[in-house]
Design a protein around this motif. Sequence first.
Motif, short mmCIF file in Angstrom:
data_model
loop_
_atom_site.label_atom_id
_atom_site.label_comp_id
_atom_site.label_asym_id
_atom_site.label_seq_id
_atom_site.Cartn_x
_atom_site.Cartn_y
_atom_site.Cartn_z
N CYS A 34 66.77 16.31 76.05
CA CYS A 34 66.46 17.74 76.20
C CYS A 34 65.95 18.33 74.88
O CYS A 34 65.07 19.19 74.89
CB CYS A 34 67.68 18.50 76.71
N GLU A 35 66.49 17.86 73.76
CA GLU A 35 65.98 18.31 72.46
C GLU A 35 64.52 17.88 72.30
O GLU A 35 63.68 18.67 71.88
CB GLU A 35 66.81 17.71 71.32
N CYS A 39 61.36 20.43 72.00
CA CYS A 39 60.49 20.37 70.82
C CYS A 39 59.06 20.00 71.19
O CYS A 39 58.11 20.57 70.66
CB CYS A 39 61.06 19.38 69.80
N ALA A 40 58.89 19.05 72.10
CA ALA A 40 57.55 18.63 72.51
C ALA A 40 56.80 19.78 73.18
O ALA A 40 55.58 19.88 73.04
CB ALA A 40 57.64 17.43 73.45
N ALA A 41 57.51 20.64 73.88
CA ALA A 41 56.87 21.76 74.58
C ALA A 41 56.49 22.90 73.64
O ALA A 41 55.75 23.79 74.03
CB ALA A 41 57.79 22.28 75.69
N SER A 42 56.97 22.85 72.42
CA SER A 42 56.64 23.90 71.45
C SER A 42 55.18 23.75 71.04
O SER A 42 54.76 22.69 70.60
CB SER A 42 57.55 23.78 70.23
N SER A 43 54.40 24.82 71.19
CA SER A 43 52.98 24.70 70.88
C SER A 43 52.50 25.64 69.79
O SER A 43 51.48 25.39 69.18
CB SER A 43 52.14 24.91 72.14
N ASN A 44 53.20 26.71 69.54
CA ASN A 44 52.74 27.64 68.51
C ASN A 44 53.92 28.25 67.78
O ASN A 44 54.38 29.31 68.16
CB ASN A 44 51.86 28.73 69.12
N PRO A 45 54.48 27.54 66.81
CA PRO A 45 53.97 26.33 66.17
C PRO A 45 54.37 25.08 66.95
O PRO A 45 55.25 25.12 67.81
CB PRO A 45 54.66 26.34 64.80
N PRO A 56 65.41 15.30 65.85
CA PRO A 56 65.26 14.58 67.12
C PRO A 56 63.90 13.91 67.28
O PRO A 56 63.80 12.81 67.83
CB PRO A 56 65.49 15.64 68.20
N MET A 57 62.84 14.52 66.77
CA MET A 57 61.51 13.95 66.93
C MET A 57 61.30 12.76 65.99
O MET A 57 60.70 11.76 66.37
CB MET A 57 60.42 15.01 66.71
N LYS A 58 61.83 12.83 64.79
CA LYS A 58 61.73 11.69 63.87
C LYS A 58 62.56 10.52 64.40
O LYS A 58 62.16 9.37 64.29
CB LYS A 58 62.16 12.09 62.46
N ARG A 59 63.70 10.83 64.99
CA ARG A 59 64.51 9.78 65.62
C ARG A 59 63.72 9.13 66.75
O ARG A 59 63.72 7.91 66.90
CB ARG A 59 65.82 10.38 66.15
N LEU A 60 63.05 9.95 67.55
CA LEU A 60 62.23 9.44 68.65
C LEU A 60 61.15 8.49 68.14
O LEU A 60 60.98 7.39 68.66
CB LEU A 60 61.58 10.61 69.41
#
Length: 171
Positions: A34-35, A39-45, A56-60
């Motif tokens: 869910c994190e 985060c992936a859905a965040s577009s601006n920024p 979470p994204m670096k872990r991914l």
Amino acid sequence: MSVKIKRMNAVIGVLLSVSASVFAFPATASEWGCEVLLCAASSNPSWRGVAYCHPPMKRLITEMKKPDFDWPTCPAAGTGSPGFERYAACPKGYQVGRRQDRNGFGREQNLCIRTVNMCQGRTHGLYNSDRQQGCIQTVSISRPLKSEPYFFDIKNETSGQTERHWFELHK
């Protein structure tokens, strides 16, 4: 408020309600999913501009390099693994094509091609059909890569519409 901002606020609201319900329970594998989705859905920024999203994204990105990688999902949001489209649309006047390997088999659709008349504009009298045939050539260019090749399709609970959210995962 612009339509884009209103739409993004609605999507963020849905995702925040999902993440709030997930985070209310002890940490599970779906919490990370869910994190990642939020985060992936965040577009601006984009997720890179949101400090909360970096871990979470670096872990991914790190986990994706492992051979037994399974994409973390967020069942509460009704999404699974994201989609992936490597290539962008071809420029106007070109169509998608594929490079053939030495056995004549087409691989992935990684070219943009168009047929052009190389003799057009040259007037040297009448051409026979063989000569005209030699004027027609297929021109190809490498198909452009998408800057954000991953996507999640997220249903907006307010409008009922499914919205596609593109993102990238470069370190």
